[in-house]
Design an enzyme around this catalytic site. Structure first.
Site, PDB file in Angstrom:
ATOM      1  N   CYS A   1     -12.775 -28.075   8.875  1.00 34.46           N
ATOM      2  CA  CYS A   1     -11.591 -27.348   8.401  1.00 34.46           C
ATOM      3  C   CYS A   1     -10.382 -28.276   8.261  1.00 34.46           C
ATOM      4  O   CYS A   1     -10.131 -29.113   9.129  1.00 34.46           O
ATOM      5  CB  CYS A   1     -11.263 -26.212   9.372  1.00 34.46           C
ATOM      6  SG  CYS A   1      -9.819 -25.230   8.908  1.00 34.46           S
TER       7      CYS A   1
ATOM      8  N   ASP B   1       0.859  -1.185   0.000  1.00 39.19           N
ATOM      9  CA  ASP B   1       0.000   0.000   0.000  1.00 39.19           C
ATOM     10  C   ASP B   1       0.896   1.236   0.000  1.00 39.19           C
ATOM     11  O   ASP B   1       2.096   1.158   0.263  1.00 39.19           O
ATOM     12  CB  ASP B   1      -0.983  -0.009   1.166  1.00 39.19           C
ATOM     13  CG  ASP B   1      -0.316  -0.080   2.517  1.00 39.19           C
ATOM     14  OD1 ASP B   1       0.893   0.197   2.590  1.00 39.19           O
ATOM     15  OD2 ASP B   1      -0.990  -0.402   3.495  1.00 39.19           O
ATOM     16  N   SER B   2       0.326   2.378  -0.324  1.00 35.62           N
ATOM     17  CA  SER B   2       1.140   3.565  -0.601  1.00 35.62           C
ATOM     18  C   SER B   2       1.683   4.251   0.641  1.00 35.62           C
ATOM     19  O   SER B   2       2.560   5.092   0.568  1.00 35.62           O
ATOM     20  CB  SER B   2       0.310   4.582  -1.375  1.00 35.62           C
ATOM     21  OG  SER B   2      -0.725   5.098  -0.547  1.00 35.62           O
ATOM     22  N   GLY B   3       1.126   3.914   1.805  1.00 34.48           N
ATOM     23  CA  GLY B   3       1.479   4.623   3.036  1.00 34.48           C
ATOM     24  C   GLY B   3       0.501   5.729   3.351  1.00 34.48           C
ATOM     25  O   GLY B   3       0.520   6.300   4.440  1.00 34.48           O
ATOM     26  N   GLY B   4      -0.388   6.026   2.395  1.00 34.91           N
ATOM     27  CA  GLY B   4      -1.337   7.119   2.586  1.00 34.91           C
ATOM     28  C   GLY B   4      -2.237   6.948   3.795  1.00 34.91           C
ATOM     29  O   GLY B   4      -2.414   7.869   4.588  1.00 34.91           O
ATOM     30  N   PHE B   5      -2.793   5.746   3.958  1.00 34.39           N
ATOM     31  CA  PHE B   5      -3.721   5.508   5.071  1.00 34.39           C
ATOM     32  C   PHE B   5      -3.029   5.754   6.400  1.00 34.39           C
ATOM     33  O   PHE B   5      -3.578   6.387   7.299  1.00 34.39           O
ATOM     34  CB  PHE B   5      -4.280   4.085   4.999  1.00 34.39           C
ATOM     35  CG  PHE B   5      -5.233   3.756   6.119  1.00 34.39           C
ATOM     36  CD1 PHE B   5      -6.563   4.129   6.055  1.00 34.39           C
ATOM     37  CD2 PHE B   5      -4.792   3.086   7.257  1.00 34.39           C
ATOM     38  CE1 PHE B   5      -7.447   3.836   7.093  1.00 34.39           C
ATOM     39  CE2 PHE B   5      -5.658   2.787   8.293  1.00 34.39           C
ATOM     40  CZ  PHE B   5      -6.997   3.173   8.204  1.00 34.39           C
TER      41      PHE B   5
ATOM     42  N   GLY C   1     -11.025   4.383   1.374  1.00 32.94           N
ATOM     43  CA  GLY C   1     -11.777   5.276   2.250  1.00 32.94           C
ATOM     44  C   GLY C   1     -13.089   4.718   2.752  1.00 32.94           C
ATOM     45  O   GLY C   1     -13.977   5.465   3.165  1.00 32.94           O
TER      46      GLY C   1
ATOM     47  N   ASP D   1      -8.386  -7.143   1.337  1.00 33.71           N
ATOM     48  CA  ASP D   1      -7.378  -7.334   2.382  1.00 33.71           C
ATOM     49  C   ASP D   1      -7.975  -6.841   3.688  1.00 33.71           C
ATOM     50  O   ASP D   1      -8.843  -5.966   3.688  1.00 33.71           O
ATOM     51  CB  ASP D   1      -6.100  -6.546   2.076  1.00 33.71           C
ATOM     52  CG  ASP D   1      -6.200  -5.095   2.532  1.00 33.71           C
ATOM     53  OD1 ASP D   1      -5.717  -4.764   3.629  1.00 33.71           O
ATOM     54  OD2 ASP D   1      -6.810  -4.287   1.803  1.00 33.71           O
TER      55      ASP D   1
ATOM     56  N   ASP E   1      -2.606   8.538  -2.049  1.00 30.93           N
ATOM     57  CA  ASP E   1      -3.890   9.247  -2.021  1.00 30.93           C
ATOM     58  C   ASP E   1      -4.165   9.757  -0.624  1.00 30.93           C
ATOM     59  O   ASP E   1      -3.469   9.391   0.323  1.00 30.93           O
ATOM     60  CB  ASP E   1      -5.022   8.315  -2.454  1.00 30.93           C
ATOM     61  CG  ASP E   1      -5.250   7.181  -1.453  1.00 30.93           C
ATOM     62  OD1 ASP E   1      -4.243   6.722  -0.855  1.00 30.93           O
ATOM     63  OD2 ASP E   1      -6.394   6.756  -1.263  1.00 30.93           O
TER      64      ASP E   1
ATOM     65  N   CYS F   1      -6.551 -27.257  12.885  1.00 34.81           N
ATOM     66  CA  CYS F   1      -7.724 -28.110  13.119  1.00 34.81           C
ATOM     67  C   CYS F   1      -7.425 -29.589  12.911  1.00 34.81           C
ATOM     68  O   CYS F   1      -8.127 -30.442  13.464  1.00 34.81           O
ATOM     69  CB  CYS F   1      -8.871 -27.679  12.211  1.00 34.81           C
ATOM     70  SG  CYS F   1      -9.610 -26.104  12.706  1.00 34.81           S
TER      71      CYS F   1
ATOM     72  N   CYS G   1      -7.206 -27.086   7.981  1.00 34.44           N
ATOM     73  CA  CYS G   1      -5.983 -26.336   8.284  1.00 34.44           C
ATOM     74  C   CYS G   1      -5.085 -27.123   9.241  1.00 34.44           C
ATOM     75  O   CYS G   1      -5.544 -28.041   9.937  1.00 34.44           O
ATOM     76  CB  CYS G   1      -6.322 -24.968   8.874  1.00 34.44           C
ATOM     77  SG  CYS G   1      -6.712 -24.976  10.642  1.00 34.44           S
TER      78      CYS G   1
ATOM     79  N   HIS H   1      -5.224 -20.708  11.558  1.00 38.90           N
ATOM     80  CA  HIS H   1      -6.574 -21.177  11.248  1.00 38.90           C
ATOM     81  C   HIS H   1      -7.379 -20.102  10.535  1.00 38.90           C
ATOM     82  O   HIS H   1      -8.034 -20.362   9.518  1.00 38.90           O
ATOM     83  CB  HIS H   1      -7.315 -21.602  12.524  1.00 38.90           C
ATOM     84  CG  HIS H   1      -8.795 -21.737  12.290  1.00 38.90           C
ATOM     85  ND1 HIS H   1      -9.346 -22.862  11.718  1.00 38.90           N
ATOM     86  CD2 HIS H   1      -9.821 -20.865  12.495  1.00 38.90           C
ATOM     87  CE1 HIS H   1     -10.662 -22.680  11.589  1.00 38.90           C
ATOM     88  NE2 HIS H   1     -10.960 -21.479  12.054  1.00 38.90           N
TER      89      HIS H   1
ATOM     90  N   GLN I   1     -11.690   7.664  -4.306  1.00 42.94           N
ATOM     91  CA  GLN I   1     -12.060   8.271  -3.023  1.00 42.94           C
ATOM     92  C   GLN I   1     -13.324   9.112  -3.203  1.00 42.94           C
ATOM     93  O   GLN I   1     -13.835   9.261  -4.305  1.00 42.94           O
ATOM     94  CB  GLN I   1     -10.907   9.124  -2.487  1.00 42.94           C
ATOM     95  CG  GLN I   1      -9.687   8.337  -2.033  1.00 42.94           C
ATOM     96  CD  GLN I   1      -9.897   7.575  -0.737  1.00 42.94           C
ATOM     97  OE1 GLN I   1     -10.956   7.654  -0.092  1.00 42.94           O
ATOM     98  NE2 GLN I   1      -8.880   6.825  -0.313  1.00 42.94           N
TER      99      GLN I   1
END
Length: 377
Positions: free
Chosen positions: A309, A89-93, A221, A271, A143, A314, A311, A340, A194
């Site tokens: 499951c 990610d861009s670092g904006g958040f 956003g 994500d 952004d 489990c 995994c 899990h 946005q």
């Protein structure tokens, strides 16, 4: 390159071809903020839990160990020993979440490091250079992530600036990809839509950025304070104005229920920190809803978290044992639950893809939501 294989209403089933392999979509990207999944999972573990894409954070890696360090060590793939796609990610958040520590200008943002307080500047060009140094598969445009609620005049000005920043990001990435010492000369760029909860602003912005012919498009956003109904409404309004023949990424979302609803509305990249964060606090996902393993009723429960499951957790461990580990403050407790939860999310995406392939997604979604509504009963 994105191949749209099938649709079901607005839901998309696709393949995204990248320099580091093909991503089957819809996909859930597993969040490894500082080039590692919180909860002590290794890259070998990521393969075991069927991770297709790992997501790392530009802001955090810029501060520590430093993007120049990562470049000297051969890039993020070599650094963390992962050969599949990585999105940064861009670092904006993160920058814009430092409300009291930052100042926005047309050039970019001045802010203070949350680690040592030193003053840092980040703009579109800086974000692209950092992500180029990291050599991720997909870079996100820089952004402004607008908090909700927000006044309309502020949102209009912010979105216009984000558009100008995107143009600068695209130009800088083209330059960086042409340099001889760039590790990943085929780095891809996703733009970000946005507009807070103003559907008309978001639609106009979606139209404008769609003209730029980027590798993919994100809806940013959201999941920052609005209701689920507001979020679903914005997705419904915006997705028709984003290119269907490119990936559509809903940033930071979400719960299994959110994902099912968003897939139905045309989103195919996701994500979220929830599966790892909840796992570290003994909250686990099952096909019958979420469980809190700290509850006393699991003290003598010798069954797995989810009997359906497959995994690693489990297949071997019981709820009673994992509960004991949490009570004893053993790190293994977090590791087993994070493993899990990520397996659960990645498997659900596999099931979604299969349901789309077999043209039965509406029935799958209905059955899945009915199971979640049991809430662990």
């Amino acid at each position: 390159m994105y191949r749209l294989l099938k649709t079901c209403g607005r839901a998309k089933r696709g393949e995204f071809h990248t320099p580091h392999g093909v991503i089957q979509t819809p996909v859930f990207m597993n969040v490894g903020t500082a080039a590692a999944i919180k909860g002590a999972l290794s890259t070998e573990d990521l393969e075991r839990v069927k991770c297709q894409v790992e997501l790392s954070n530009t802001y955090h890696l810029h501060l520590r160990p430093g993007d120049e360090v990562v470049k000297k060590l051969g890039g993020l793939h070599k650094f963390m020993v992962w050969d599949k796609p990585i999105l940064t990610d861009s670092g904006g958040f993160q920058v814009f979440s430092l409300t009291t520590l930052r100042k926005i200008t047309e050039e970019g943002v001045y802010f203070n490091s949350h680690i040592d307080g030193r003053k840092i500047f980040m703009g579109p060009e800086e974000s692209m250079r950092i992500q180029s140094n990291l050599a991720s598969t997909i870079a996100m445009a820089f952004d402004e992530c607008i908090g909700i609620p927000a006044e309309r005049p502020y949102v209009e000005n912010s979105v216009a600036r984000t558009t100008r920043w995107l143009e600068r990001c695209k130009k800088e990435m083209a330059r960086l990809n042409s340099l001889e010492d760039t590790i990943n000369k085929k780095q891809m760029l996703f733009g970000i839509n946005q507009g807070a909860t103003y559907a008309d602003i978001r639609i106009e912005h979606a139209k404008r950025i769609s003209e730029m012919d980027l590798d993919g498009y994100a809806i940013g956003g959201l999941a920052v304070g609005e209701t689920h109904a507001e979020m679903y409404h914005i997705i419904e309004e915006v997705v028709p104005y984003l290119p269907q023949n490119k990936p559509t990424y809903l940033m930071g979302v979400g719960t299994p229920e959110n994902i099912l609803e968003a897939v139905e509305r045309g989103v195919d990249f996701f994500d979220c920190v929830l599966p790892a964060r909840n796992g570290r606090h003994a909250h686990v996902y099952t096909n019958q809803g979420k469980l809190n393993l700290l509850n006393a009723k699991y003290e003598l429960d010798d069954t797995p978290i989810d009997p359906t499951c497959q995994c690693p957790t489990c297949q071997r461990y019981t709820k009673a044992y994992i509960r004991h580990l949490f009570k004893a403050k053993e790190m293994l407790a977090m590791r087993l639950c994070v493993m899990h939860n990520l397996y659960f999310f990645n498997t659900m995406m596999e099931e979604i893809r299969q349901a789309l392939d077999e043209e039965r997604f509406p029935a799958y979604k209905k059955a899945k939501l009915e199971g979640f509504a049991q809430n662990g009963k």
